[in-house]
Scaffold this active site. Sequence first.
Site, PDB file in Angstrom:
ATOM      1  N   HIS A  77      63.464  75.286 -21.401  1.00 25.65           N
ATOM      2  CA  HIS A  77      63.850  74.919 -20.026  1.00 25.65           C
ATOM      3  C   HIS A  77      64.009  76.164 -19.156  1.00 25.65           C
ATOM      4  CE1 HIS A  77      65.954  73.039 -16.696  1.00 25.65           C
ATOM      5  NE2 HIS A  77      67.067  73.713 -16.940  1.00 25.65           N
ATOM      6  N   HIS A 107      70.347  80.527 -15.135  1.00 26.82           N
ATOM      7  CA  HIS A 107      71.035  79.561 -14.255  1.00 26.82           C
ATOM      8  C   HIS A 107      72.012  78.658 -14.982  1.00 26.82           C
ATOM      9  CE1 HIS A 107      67.908  76.707 -15.604  1.00 26.82           C
ATOM     10  NE2 HIS A 107      68.761  75.773 -15.253  1.00 26.82           N
ATOM     11  N   GLU A 143      77.528  77.948 -16.920  1.00 30.67           N
ATOM     12  CA  GLU A 143      77.892  76.545 -17.148  1.00 30.67           C
ATOM     13  C   GLU A 143      77.988  76.204 -18.633  1.00 30.67           C
ATOM     14  OE1 GLU A 143      75.795  74.050 -14.380  1.00 30.67           O
ATOM     15  OE2 GLU A 143      75.706  72.417 -15.821  1.00 30.67           O
ATOM     16  N   ASP A 144      77.045  76.687 -19.410  1.00 26.17           N
ATOM     17  CA  ASP A 144      76.952  76.243 -20.809  1.00 26.17           C
ATOM     18  C   ASP A 144      77.335  77.297 -21.834  1.00 26.17           C
ATOM     19  OD1 ASP A 144      75.949  73.852 -19.854  1.00 26.17           O
ATOM     20  OD2 ASP A 144      73.847  74.384 -20.190  1.00 26.17           O
ATOM     21  N   ASP A 151      64.855  74.239 -10.982  1.00 27.83           N
ATOM     22  CA  ASP A 151      65.602  73.589 -12.070  1.00 27.83           C
ATOM     23  C   ASP A 151      65.445  72.069 -12.004  1.00 27.83           C
ATOM     24  OD1 ASP A 151      67.561  73.025 -14.017  1.00 27.83           O
ATOM     25  OD2 ASP A 151      69.202  73.182 -12.568  1.00 27.83           O
TER      26      ASP A 151
HETATM   27  N1  LIG Z   1      65.738  65.908 -18.005  1.00 24.92           N
HETATM   28  C1  LIG Z   1      66.362  66.467 -19.061  1.00 24.92           C
HETATM   29  N2  LIG Z   1      67.548  67.107 -18.862  1.00 24.92           N
HETATM   30  C2  LIG Z   1      68.146  67.657 -19.941  1.00 24.92           C
HETATM   31  C3  LIG Z   1      67.578  67.586 -21.230  1.00 24.92           C
HETATM   32  N3  LIG Z   1      68.396  68.251 -22.085  1.00 24.92           N
HETATM   33  C4  LIG Z   1      69.413  68.720 -21.367  1.00 24.92           C
HETATM   34  N4  LIG Z   1      69.282  68.370 -20.067  1.00 24.92           N
HETATM   35  C5  LIG Z   1      70.250  68.672 -19.027  1.00 24.92           C
HETATM   36  O1  LIG Z   1      70.999  67.476 -18.884  1.00 24.92           O
HETATM   37  C6  LIG Z   1      71.490  67.387 -17.555  1.00 24.92           C
HETATM   38  C7  LIG Z   1      71.521  65.955 -17.157  1.00 24.92           C
HETATM   39  O2  LIG Z   1      72.302  65.260 -18.108  1.00 24.92           O
HETATM   40  P1  LIG Z   1      73.570  64.453 -17.691  1.00 24.92           P
HETATM   41  O3  LIG Z   1      74.174  63.892 -18.944  1.00 24.92           O
HETATM   42  O4  LIG Z   1      73.198  63.490 -16.606  1.00 24.92           O
HETATM   43  O5  LIG Z   1      74.538  65.546 -17.011  1.00 24.92           O
HETATM   44  P2  LIG Z   1      75.393  66.746 -17.592  1.00 24.92           P
HETATM   45  O6  LIG Z   1      74.711  67.300 -18.810  1.00 24.92           O
HETATM   46  O7  LIG Z   1      75.432  67.729 -16.450  1.00 24.92           O
HETATM   47  O8  LIG Z   1      76.744  66.188 -17.885  1.00 24.92           O
HETATM   48  C8  LIG Z   1      70.586  68.202 -16.682  1.00 24.92           C
HETATM   49  O9  LIG Z   1      71.430  69.049 -15.984  1.00 24.92           O
HETATM   50  P3  LIG Z   1      71.457  69.228 -14.440  1.00 24.92           P
HETATM   51  O10 LIG Z   1      72.855  69.344 -13.992  1.00 24.92           O
HETATM   52  O11 LIG Z   1      70.611  68.221 -13.705  1.00 24.92           O
HETATM   53  O12 LIG Z   1      70.774  70.594 -14.303  1.00 24.92           O
HETATM   54  P4  LIG Z   1      71.086  71.965 -15.046  1.00 24.92           P
HETATM   55  O13 LIG Z   1      71.445  72.889 -13.941  1.00 24.92           O
HETATM   56  O14 LIG Z   1      72.222  71.760 -16.010  1.00 24.92           O
HETATM   57  O15 LIG Z   1      69.815  72.333 -15.726  1.00 24.92           O
HETATM   58  C9  LIG Z   1      69.682  68.968 -17.672  1.00 24.92           C
HETATM   59  O16 LIG Z   1      69.647  70.359 -17.513  1.00 24.92           O
HETATM   60  C10 LIG Z   1      66.328  66.897 -21.413  1.00 24.92           C
HETATM   61  O17 LIG Z   1      65.780  66.777 -22.505  1.00 24.92           O
HETATM   62  N5  LIG Z   1      65.771  66.362 -20.290  1.00 24.92           N
END
Ligand SMILES: Nc1nc2c(ncn2[C@@H]2O[C@H](COP(=O)(O)OP(=O)(O)O)[C@@H](OP(=O)(O)OP(=O)(O)O)[C@H]2O)c(=O)[nH]1
Length: 188
Positions: free
Chosen positions: A32, A56, A60-61, A122
């Site tokens: 990613h 980025h 957060e993680d 992102d």
């Molecule tokens: N589409 C997708 N997303 C995944 C995957 N694995 C991990 N993610 C991450 O999961 C987030 C969306 O999952 P949710 O359960 O809705 O939210 P959360 O992790 O923030 O609690 C996305 O973060 P975000 O807040 O939208 O963006 P980011 O800034 O954390 O990247 C994305 O980065 C995957 O296999 N597919």
Amino acid sequence: MLSERFTAALTYATQLHANQVRKGSGVPYVAHLLGVASIALEYGANEDEAIAALLHDAIEDQGGAATREEIRRRFGDNVTAIVDGCTDADTTPKPPWRQRKEAYIAHIPTASPSVLLVSLADKLYNAQSILKDYRVLGESLWERFQGRKEGTLWYYRALVDAFKKTESTVIIDELERVVAQIEVLASS
Ligand SMILES: Nc1nc2c(ncn2[C@@H]2O[C@H](COP(=O)(O)OP(=O)(O)O)[C@@H](OP(=O)(O)OP(=O)(O)O)[C@H]2O)c(=O)[nH]1
């Protein structure tokens, strides 16, 4: 041209996220980060923006405030500010999902052009990933997301609406096209 700072960020991001995988698929998380950096560069990112794309999700993680200070020490204030602008929570446990996503959307109108570029890269990567996985997995895809189907569809449409009110760039058009394709699949 990219300098050794970018190479150092590549190594640092790979180490920071070494034990993290993508939700549900088990794909190494660095896929990613490389994808977001690649999209950002294709849409004109400078070196600081490309480094921030690699980092980025680091605050957060992977370590919150301590990681922020390490990023500042290694890559400077500008990269740190961009990463901060892409971070939806730096505390453990994270605030509730909906609250975090609403706060993230609320900050888009005042985000800097650099934050907008990395954030759009992102969200475009994640939307492309949802579309690809949705075609293969069908409705079971939504189980991997806290917002499930309804919340995730709301989030991406709200992101598009918020980004469109900022200074327009071609990357927003691409995000909107992908989100529209997800919505078509979701309503069929
Ligand atoms: N589409 C997708 N997303 C995944 C995957 N694995 C991990 N993610 C991450 O999961 C987030 C969306 O999952 P949710 O359960 O809705 O939210 P959360 O992790 O923030 O609690 C996305 O973060 P975000 O807040 O939208 O963006 P980011 O800034 O954390 O990247 C994305 O980065 C995957 O296999 N597919």
